[in-house]
Design an enzyme around this catalytic site. Structure first.
Site, PDB file in Angstrom:
ATOM      1  CE  LYS A 113      -1.846   1.720   4.128  1.00  0.00           C
ATOM      2  NZ  LYS A 113      -1.384   3.074   4.356  1.00  0.00           N
ATOM      3  CG  ASN A 114       2.292   2.668   3.590  1.00  0.00           C
ATOM      4  OD1 ASN A 114       1.131   2.996   3.345  1.00  0.00           O
ATOM      5  ND2 ASN A 114       2.724   2.433   4.827  1.00  0.00           N
ATOM      6  CB  CYS A 147      -5.543  10.171  11.562  1.00  0.00           C
ATOM      7  SG  CYS A 147      -4.074   9.211  11.783  1.00  0.00           S
ATOM      8  NE  ARG A 173      -0.037   9.962  10.198  1.00  0.00           N
ATOM      9  CZ  ARG A 173      -0.383   8.922   9.426  1.00  0.00           C
ATOM     10  NH1 ARG A 173      -1.504   8.285   9.634  1.00  0.00           N
ATOM     11  NH2 ARG A 173       0.399   8.543   8.452  1.00  0.00           N
ATOM     12  CG  ASP A 195       3.019   1.312   9.414  1.00  0.00           C
ATOM     13  OD1 ASP A 195       2.699   2.156  10.262  1.00  0.00           O
ATOM     14  OD2 ASP A 195       3.183   1.589   8.204  1.00  0.00           O
ATOM     15  NE  ARG A 225      -6.607   4.060   5.382  1.00  0.00           N
ATOM     16  CZ  ARG A 225      -5.608   4.348   6.217  1.00  0.00           C
ATOM     17  NH1 ARG A 225      -5.791   4.362   7.504  1.00  0.00           N
ATOM     18  NH2 ARG A 225      -4.418   4.629   5.773  1.00  0.00           N
TER      19      ARG A 225
HETATM   20  C1  LIG Z   1       1.126   6.289   3.277  1.00  0.00           C
HETATM   21  C2  LIG Z   1       2.328   5.999   4.119  1.00  0.00           C
HETATM   22  O1  LIG Z   1       3.405   5.766   3.616  1.00  0.00           O
HETATM   23  N1  LIG Z   1       2.125   5.966   5.458  1.00  0.00           N
HETATM   24  C3  LIG Z   1       3.239   5.623   6.316  1.00  0.00           C
HETATM   25  C4  LIG Z   1       4.063   6.875   6.563  1.00  0.00           C
HETATM   26  O2  LIG Z   1       3.196   7.856   7.126  1.00  0.00           O
HETATM   27  P1  LIG Z   1       3.700   9.370   7.175  1.00  0.00           P
HETATM   28  O3  LIG Z   1       4.555   9.654   6.014  1.00  0.00           O
HETATM   29  O4  LIG Z   1       2.472  10.196   7.383  1.00  0.00           O
HETATM   30  O5  LIG Z   1       4.569   9.368   8.476  1.00  0.00           O
HETATM   31  P2  LIG Z   1       5.889  10.249   8.708  1.00  0.00           P
HETATM   32  O6  LIG Z   1       7.078   9.441   8.423  1.00  0.00           O
HETATM   33  O7  LIG Z   1       5.726  11.525   7.945  1.00  0.00           O
HETATM   34  O8  LIG Z   1       5.770  10.570  10.253  1.00  0.00           O
HETATM   35  C5  LIG Z   1       6.821  10.371  11.174  1.00  0.00           C
HETATM   36  C6  LIG Z   1       6.693  11.330  12.311  1.00  0.00           C
HETATM   37  O9  LIG Z   1       7.003  12.633  11.844  1.00  0.00           O
HETATM   38  C7  LIG Z   1       5.985  13.560  12.168  1.00  0.00           C
HETATM   39  N2  LIG Z   1       5.890  14.547  11.071  1.00  0.00           N
HETATM   40  C8  LIG Z   1       5.880  14.122   9.779  1.00  0.00           C
HETATM   41  C9  LIG Z   1       5.799  15.026   8.754  1.00  0.00           C
HETATM   42  C10 LIG Z   1       5.774  16.390   9.031  1.00  0.00           C
HETATM   43  O10 LIG Z   1       5.707  17.261   8.147  1.00  0.00           O
HETATM   44  N3  LIG Z   1       5.805  16.774  10.333  1.00  0.00           N
HETATM   45  C11 LIG Z   1       5.862  15.895  11.373  1.00  0.00           C
HETATM   46  O11 LIG Z   1       5.881  16.285  12.539  1.00  0.00           O
HETATM   47  C12 LIG Z   1       4.725  12.685  12.277  1.00  0.00           C
HETATM   48  O12 LIG Z   1       3.694  13.306  13.014  1.00  0.00           O
HETATM   49  C13 LIG Z   1       5.288  11.435  12.922  1.00  0.00           C
HETATM   50  O13 LIG Z   1       5.393  11.629  14.301  1.00  0.00           O
HETATM   51  O14 LIG Z   1       5.135   6.566   7.443  1.00  0.00           O
HETATM   52  C14 LIG Z   1       4.707   6.143   8.752  1.00  0.00           C
HETATM   53  C15 LIG Z   1       5.953   5.932   9.596  1.00  0.00           C
HETATM   54  O15 LIG Z   1       6.682   4.866   9.120  1.00  0.00           O
HETATM   55  C16 LIG Z   1       3.857   4.874   8.630  1.00  0.00           C
HETATM   56  O16 LIG Z   1       3.314   4.588   9.887  1.00  0.00           O
HETATM   57  C17 LIG Z   1       2.723   5.064   7.633  1.00  0.00           C
HETATM   58  O17 LIG Z   1       2.108   3.824   7.363  1.00  0.00           O
HETATM   59  C1  LIG Z   2      -0.587   4.439   9.305  1.00  0.00           C
HETATM   60  C2  LIG Z   2      -0.707   3.794   8.153  1.00  0.00           C
HETATM   61  O1  LIG Z   2      -1.158   4.324   7.004  1.00  0.00           O
HETATM   62  P1  LIG Z   2      -1.551   5.833   6.648  1.00  0.00           P
HETATM   63  O2  LIG Z   2      -0.309   6.641   6.656  1.00  0.00           O
HETATM   64  O3  LIG Z   2      -2.096   5.686   5.268  1.00  0.00           O
HETATM   65  O4  LIG Z   2      -2.545   6.282   7.672  1.00  0.00           O
HETATM   66  C3  LIG Z   2      -0.313   2.369   8.012  1.00  0.00           C
HETATM   67  O5  LIG Z   2      -0.176   1.916   6.855  1.00  0.00           O
HETATM   68  O6  LIG Z   2      -0.164   1.678   9.031  1.00  0.00           O
END
Ligand SMILES: CC(=O)N[C@H]1[C@@H](OP(=O)(O)OP(=O)(O)OC[C@H]2O[C@@H](n3ccc(=O)[nH]c3=O)[C@H](O)[C@@H]2O)O[C@H](CO)[C@@H](O)[C@@H]1O
Ligand SMILES: C=C(OP(=O)(O)O)C(=O)O
Length: 416
Positions: A22-23, A116, A121, A304, A396
């Site tokens: 998915k990711n 969420c 996030r 995850d 999802r």
């Molecule tokens: C669609 C997808 O690929 N989702 C994955 C992606 O989510 P996602 O990309 O949303 O997660 P991030 O790696 O960005 O988040 C890591 C941490 O950084 C923080 N943060 C991130 C961006 C930002 O602009 N500011 C900030 O503060 C977030 O709140 C979190 O605490 O990586 C996560 C961490 O491996 C996984 O759990 C999700 O499944």
């Molecule tokens: C947190 C996850 O996905 P998303 O970033 O799409 O919410 C996940 O794949 O576990």
């Protein structure tokens, strides 16, 4: 609303074919916005998030055909540069259209995703990176408005490691003018998979797979074909299911080299694992041993997989400590696992799990995607019936999970 009804206590045996990640699929679909040519994808998982992403991209004017695990997409008629709130609120990964739209069309309007179930996030790093590349960004009425005649390459150091942040900035950088250096880049295999597709489309990227991506912008990208990488989280989820329920299952169309730490933890728990280039066999005949871990960025223990290992620890011999360092609120499954008879206490970012001899089925509620998966695992190991509500979370991100589990002997059905 669909629910899952599971009668626990059945050993699992046979084969499961793992779907594409998915990711990886979600950012890769967004990469279709970067070219007027045709991009052909295979090993695309059949998931609600993939359907939502295709719906979003189609309403922007992307032409996309989706048949089985194949998607053929063409971006020569993109005419709407907007991701509306109605879609973004159901799938946070919609933010991944921001970088490609600004890079190719000089403009984008994308709803702010909001928080969420697992944390607040924010997307400040996506915005900070695009601003550093010269985009003018304003936030109005819940939308990010971004404009840039032409993005300009620069050096960007994100405050923390962010997966979708790295992907968004990478997709912006490939069409920017000059050199962009992304420091502190995420190294998750899904980022690497996206980078490999972009390279196949003509992007110039050095350092793929490392935390320093150096991109020389090009004027345009061309079409390419790409097979989406195997879903390491789906793989890990089924491994935990067998570890908890017992049995002997071979997972096909997957890789062990992108799950190293989770596999080490399973071995520590007493699971027997063997693997080849595209399969992993999991055998479990005993009660698992409790394993402690801390989630961190790749190649560390994936957040995850935290909930699924927590489910395994619930019925393990001994006590364990599980520390979540990525998301501030990713313990929503704990109360539901405790409803099944688990003994878990939370103190800040750490959960202490005291393994119990048995779990007993009960009605429970899924709260997010991986929380749902942990409830399925616990239910497979529990005595009696468990009814899991709100499994739209599970849909999802898992491709027909109940069908795959039934095929290896689980007593699991989807009910209304
Ligand atoms: C669609 C997808 O690929 N989702 C994955 C992606 O989510 P996602 O990309 O949303 O997660 P991030 O790696 O960005 O988040 C890591 C941490 O950084 C923080 N943060 C991130 C961006 C930002 O602009 N500011 C900030 O503060 C977030 O709140 C979190 O605490 O990586 C996560 C961490 O491996 C996984 O759990 C999700 O499944
Ligand atoms: C947190 C996850 O996905 P998303 O970033 O799409 O919410 C996940 O794949 O576990």
């Amino acid at each position: 609303m669909d629910k899952l009804l599971i009668a626990g206590g059945k050993r699992l045996s046979g084969e499961i074919t793992i779907s594409g990640a998915k990711n990886a699929a979600l950012p890769i679909l967004c990469a279709g916005l970067l070219t007027a040519d045709t991009v052909e994808l295979s090993n695309v998982p059949n998931l609600h998030d993939v359907d939502t992403m295709l719906k979003l991209l189609r309403q922007m004017g992307l032409r996309a055909e989706h048949l089985g695990d194949k998607v053929v997409m063409n971006g020569n008629a993109i005419d709407k540069l907007e991701a509306p709130y109605e879609m973004v609120k159901t799938m946070r990964a919609s933010i991944l259209v921001l970088g490609p739209l600004v890079a190719r069309f000089g403009e984008a309007k994308v709803s702010l995703p909001g928080g969420c179930a697992i944390g607040s996030r924010p997307v400040d790093q996506h915005i900070k990176g695009l601003q550093a590349m010269g985009a003018e960004i304003s936030i109005e009425a819940g939308y990010i408005h971004a404009k840039a005649k032409k993005l300009k390459g620069t050096r960007i150091v994100t405050d923390m490691i962010t997966v979708t942040g790295t992907e968004n900035l990478l997709m912006a950088a490939v069409l920017a003018e000059g050199e962009t250096i992304l420091e502190n880049a995420a190294r998750e295999p899904e980022v690497t998979d996206l980078a490999n597709l972009l390279a196949a489309m003509g992007a110039k990227i050095d350092g793929i797979g490392t935390d320093r991506l150096v991109v020389q912008g090009v004027d345009k990208l061309h079409g390419a074909s790409h097979a989406v990488i195997a879903d390491r989280i789906e793989t890990g989820t089924f491994l935990c299911a067998v570890a908890a329920a017992g049995g002997d299952v071979t997972l096909k169309n997957t890789r062990s080299d992108i799950l190293d730490v989770a596999l080490d933890k399973l071995r520590e728990a007493g699971v027997i694992l063997t693997s080849g280039p595209d399969w992993i066999r999991v055998q479990m005949a005993a009660r698992p041993r409790a394993v402690s871990f801390r989630t961190t960025e790749y190649p560390g223990f994936p957040t995850d997989m935290q909930a699924q290992f927590m489910a395994l620890n619930c019925i393990a011999d001994g006590s364990s400590r599980v520390t979540e360092t990525i998301f501030e609120n990713r313990f929503m499954h704990v109360q539901e696992l405790n409803r099944l008879g688990a003994s878990i206490a939370i103190d800040g970012h750490t959960a202490t799990v005291q393994g119990v001899d048995k779990l007993v089925g009960a009605p429970v509620m899924a709260t997010d995607l991986r929380a749902s998966a942990s409830l399925v695992i616990a239910a497979l190991a529990a005595q009696g019936q468990t009814l899991i509500d709100r499994i739209y979370h599970l849909d999802r991100g898992y491709d027909r999970m109940e069908v795959k589990l039934s095929a290896v002997g689980a007593d699991i059905q989807r009910v209304n």
